[in-house]
Design a protein around this motif. Structure first.
Motif, PDB file in Angstrom:
ATOM      1  N   LEU A 181     -10.605  21.163 -16.774  1.00 40.84           N
ATOM      2  CA  LEU A 181      -9.613  20.295 -17.397  1.00 40.84           C
ATOM      3  C   LEU A 181      -8.755  19.617 -16.339  1.00 40.84           C
ATOM      4  CD1 LEU A 181      -8.269  19.223 -19.957  1.00 40.84           C
ATOM      5  CD2 LEU A 181      -6.744  21.188 -19.869  1.00 40.84           C
ATOM      6  N   ARG A 182      -8.378  20.370 -15.302  1.00 44.48           N
ATOM      7  CA  ARG A 182      -7.593  19.777 -14.216  1.00 44.48           C
ATOM      8  C   ARG A 182      -8.324  18.605 -13.588  1.00 44.48           C
ATOM      9  NH1 ARG A 182      -5.955  25.135 -11.514  1.00 44.48           N
ATOM     10  NH2 ARG A 182      -7.785  24.670 -10.268  1.00 44.48           N
ATOM     11  N   TRP A 218       0.834  -1.207   0.000  1.00 41.01           N
ATOM     12  CA  TRP A 218       0.000   0.000   0.000  1.00 41.01           C
ATOM     13  C   TRP A 218       0.867   1.255   0.000  1.00 41.01           C
ATOM     14  CZ3 TRP A 218      -4.653   0.085  -1.610  1.00 41.01           C
ATOM     15  CH2 TRP A 218      -5.509  -0.988  -1.397  1.00 41.01           C
ATOM     16  N   ILE A 219       1.957   1.232   0.765  1.00 38.79           N
ATOM     17  CA  ILE A 219       2.861   2.390   0.791  1.00 38.79           C
ATOM     18  C   ILE A 219       3.466   2.617  -0.585  1.00 38.79           C
ATOM     19  CG2 ILE A 219       5.046   3.229   1.736  1.00 38.79           C
ATOM     20  CD1 ILE A 219       4.225   1.917   4.394  1.00 38.79           C
ATOM     21  N   PHE A 220       3.869   1.542  -1.265  1.00 37.60           N
ATOM     22  CA  PHE A 220       4.410   1.685  -2.623  1.00 37.60           C
ATOM     23  C   PHE A 220       3.373   2.281  -3.575  1.00 37.60           C
ATOM     24  CE2 PHE A 220       7.560  -1.986  -1.876  1.00 37.60           C
ATOM     25  CZ  PHE A 220       8.529  -1.092  -1.443  1.00 37.60           C
ATOM     26  N   ILE A 221       2.145   1.811  -3.499  1.00 37.60           N
ATOM     27  CA  ILE A 221       1.085   2.329  -4.373  1.00 37.60           C
ATOM     28  C   ILE A 221       0.847   3.810  -4.108  1.00 37.60           C
ATOM     29  CG2 ILE A 221      -1.398   2.213  -4.845  1.00 37.60           C
ATOM     30  CD1 ILE A 221      -1.170  -0.841  -4.434  1.00 37.60           C
ATOM     31  N   ILE A 222       0.765   4.194  -2.842  1.00 39.99           N
ATOM     32  CA  ILE A 222       0.502   5.591  -2.486  1.00 39.99           C
ATOM     33  C   ILE A 222       1.657   6.495  -2.917  1.00 39.99           C
ATOM     34  CG2 ILE A 222       0.246   7.165  -0.530  1.00 39.99           C
ATOM     35  CD1 ILE A 222      -1.378   4.852   0.822  1.00 39.99           C
ATOM     36  N   LEU A 223       2.893   6.077  -2.673  1.00 43.93           N
ATOM     37  CA  LEU A 223       4.041   6.900  -3.073  1.00 43.93           C
ATOM     38  C   LEU A 223       4.141   7.013  -4.595  1.00 43.93           C
ATOM     39  CD1 LEU A 223       6.781   5.812  -0.509  1.00 43.93           C
ATOM     40  CD2 LEU A 223       5.469   7.933  -0.562  1.00 43.93           C
ATOM     41  N   THR A 224       3.788   5.969  -5.322  1.00 45.65           N
ATOM     42  CA  THR A 224       3.797   6.036  -6.782  1.00 45.65           C
ATOM     43  C   THR A 224       2.740   7.006  -7.292  1.00 45.65           C
ATOM     44  OG1 THR A 224       4.603   3.772  -6.887  1.00 45.65           O
ATOM     45  CG2 THR A 224       3.597   4.672  -8.879  1.00 45.65           C
ATOM     46  N   ILE A 225       1.568   6.998  -6.670  1.00 41.93           N
ATOM     47  CA  ILE A 225       0.519   7.945  -7.068  1.00 41.93           C
ATOM     48  C   ILE A 225       0.940   9.374  -6.749  1.00 41.93           C
ATOM     49  CG2 ILE A 225      -1.841   8.688  -6.548  1.00 41.93           C
ATOM     50  CD1 ILE A 225      -2.545   5.704  -6.272  1.00 41.93           C
ATOM     51  N   VAL A 226       1.600   9.586  -5.614  1.00 37.74           N
ATOM     52  CA  VAL A 226       2.093  10.927  -5.256  1.00 37.74           C
ATOM     53  C   VAL A 226       3.100  11.403  -6.298  1.00 37.74           C
ATOM     54  CG1 VAL A 226       3.530  12.181  -3.586  1.00 37.74           C
ATOM     55  CG2 VAL A 226       1.632  10.777  -2.793  1.00 37.74           C
ATOM     56  N   LYS A 227       4.010  10.528  -6.702  1.00 39.03           N
ATOM     57  CA  LYS A 227       4.991  10.928  -7.720  1.00 39.03           C
ATOM     58  C   LYS A 227       4.314  11.254  -9.046  1.00 39.03           C
ATOM     59  CE  LYS A 227       7.890   7.554  -7.718  1.00 39.03           C
ATOM     60  NZ  LYS A 227       9.053   6.687  -7.907  1.00 39.03           N
ATOM     61  N   ALA A 228       3.375  10.419  -9.464  1.00 36.93           N
ATOM     62  CA  ALA A 228       2.673  10.670 -10.728  1.00 36.93           C
ATOM     63  C   ALA A 228       1.912  11.988 -10.669  1.00 36.93           C
ATOM     64  CB  ALA A 228       1.723   9.521 -11.032  1.00 36.93           C
ATOM     65  N   TYR A 229       1.305  12.270  -9.527  1.00 36.38           N
ATOM     66  CA  TYR A 229       0.562  13.524  -9.348  1.00 36.38           C
ATOM     67  C   TYR A 229       1.487  14.727  -9.511  1.00 36.38           C
ATOM     68  CZ  TYR A 229      -1.878  17.261  -6.882  1.00 36.38           C
ATOM     69  OH  TYR A 229      -2.439  18.457  -6.543  1.00 36.38           O
ATOM     70  N   TYR A 230       2.634  14.719  -8.835  1.00 35.04           N
ATOM     71  CA  TYR A 230       3.527  15.881  -8.922  1.00 35.04           C
ATOM     72  C   TYR A 230       4.191  16.012 -10.276  1.00 35.04           C
ATOM     73  CZ  TYR A 230       2.987  17.982  -4.452  1.00 35.04           C
ATOM     74  OH  TYR A 230       2.449  18.658  -3.401  1.00 35.04           O
ATOM     75  N   ILE A 231       4.448  14.905 -10.952  1.00 35.68           N
ATOM     76  CA  ILE A 231       4.999  14.994 -12.305  1.00 35.68           C
ATOM     77  C   ILE A 231       3.989  15.665 -13.222  1.00 35.68           C
ATOM     78  CG2 ILE A 231       5.626  13.630 -14.336  1.00 35.68           C
ATOM     79  CD1 ILE A 231       6.974  11.659 -12.364  1.00 35.68           C
ATOM     80  N   ALA A 232       2.744  15.226 -13.167  1.00 33.31           N
ATOM     81  CA  ALA A 232       1.710  15.838 -14.013  1.00 33.31           C
ATOM     82  C   ALA A 232       1.423  17.268 -13.578  1.00 33.31           C
ATOM     83  CB  ALA A 232       0.431  15.007 -13.962  1.00 33.31           C
ATOM     84  N   TRP A 233       1.353  17.504 -12.278  1.00 30.38           N
ATOM     85  CA  TRP A 233       0.953  18.814 -11.754  1.00 30.38           C
ATOM     86  C   TRP A 233       1.987  19.883 -12.066  1.00 30.38           C
ATOM     87  CZ3 TRP A 233      -3.684  20.127 -10.377  1.00 30.38           C
ATOM     88  CH2 TRP A 233      -3.898  21.255  -9.609  1.00 30.38           C
ATOM     89  N   ASP A 234       3.267  19.578 -11.876  1.00 29.85           N
ATOM     90  CA  ASP A 234       4.297  20.602 -12.057  1.00 29.85           C
ATOM     91  C   ASP A 234       4.995  20.536 -13.405  1.00 29.85           C
ATOM     92  OD1 ASP A 234       4.179  22.182  -9.734  1.00 29.85           O
ATOM     93  OD2 ASP A 234       5.082  20.560  -8.578  1.00 29.85           O
ATOM     94  N   PHE A 235       5.424  19.354 -13.827  1.00 28.04           N
ATOM     95  CA  PHE A 235       6.187  19.283 -15.067  1.00 28.04           C
ATOM     96  C   PHE A 235       5.301  19.351 -16.305  1.00 28.04           C
ATOM     97  CE2 PHE A 235       9.530  17.083 -12.432  1.00 28.04           C
ATOM     98  CZ  PHE A 235      10.372  18.176 -12.433  1.00 28.04           C
ATOM     99  N   MET A 236       4.061  18.895 -16.214  1.00 31.07           N
ATOM    100  CA  MET A 236       3.152  18.965 -17.348  1.00 31.07           C
ATOM    101  C   MET A 236       2.229  20.179 -17.254  1.00 31.07           C
ATOM    102  SD  MET A 236       2.198  15.022 -17.818  1.00 31.07           S
ATOM    103  CE  MET A 236       3.402  13.815 -18.253  1.00 31.07           C
ATOM    104  N   HIS A 237       2.443  21.005 -16.248  1.00 27.78           N
ATOM    105  CA  HIS A 237       1.740  22.289 -16.072  1.00 27.78           C
ATOM    106  C   HIS A 237       0.223  22.135 -15.966  1.00 27.78           C
ATOM    107  CE1 HIS A 237       5.585  24.157 -16.816  1.00 27.78           C
ATOM    108  NE2 HIS A 237       5.680  23.484 -17.945  1.00 27.78           N
ATOM    109  N   VAL A 238      -0.249  21.056 -15.374  1.00 32.20           N
ATOM    110  CA  VAL A 238      -1.686  20.888 -15.167  1.00 32.20           C
ATOM    111  C   VAL A 238      -2.195  21.961 -14.205  1.00 32.20           C
ATOM    112  CG1 VAL A 238      -3.450  19.329 -14.228  1.00 32.20           C
ATOM    113  CG2 VAL A 238      -1.679  18.450 -15.728  1.00 32.20           C
TER     114      VAL A 238
END
Length: 127
Positions: A88-89, A61-81
């Motif tokens: 759209l967000r 569960w910790i791995f799943i949650i940390l992976t979702i957190v990383k995906a969120y910040y990659i999309a949120w900051d690097f993809m300018h969502v």
């Protein structure tokens, strides 16, 4: 029609002076989260491996949650969502959240079934 990007992360808790500093800040955050994942995967603490929540180890569960957190910040900051309109967000963020939740649910149900079949032994069908 260019506009400035927001230079803060964590909902304004950390603010940067330039885009370059922000990129480095987000990169450092993602590196720390990845390092925690790798360290937990190598160490595998007993209390995380032997504790089960909803049919799965707490470590998973910790791995799943940390992976979702990383995906969120990659999309949120690097993809300018973050700089897009709210509709759209929401469509970009919530659809994958529901799909990931559905995938986890299906994997848990099917994985538990397969585990029970192997644990109790299979019945060979003679046709």
């Amino acid at each position: 029609m260019a506009h400035e990007h927001k230079l803060e992360i964590f909902r304004g808790l950390v603010k940067f002076k330039s885009n370059i500093q922000k990129i480095w800040g987000v990169l450092i955050f993602l590196t720390i989260v990845t390092a925690v994942e790798v360290a937990l995967g190598i160490i595998k603490p007993d209390f995380l491996v032997h504790t089960r929540i909803l049919g799965m180890k707490l470590l998973n569960w910790i791995f799943i949650i940390l992976t979702i957190v990383k995906a969120y910040y990659i999309a949120w900051d690097f993809m300018h969502v973050r700089d897009e309109k709210p509709g759209l967000r929401k469509s970009v963020v919530w659809v994958p959240v529901f799909l990931i939740a559905y995938l986890v649910f299906i994997l848990l149900i099917e994985g538990d079934y397969i585990y029970e079949v192997y644990k109790d032994g299979f019945v060979k069908w003679n046709f």
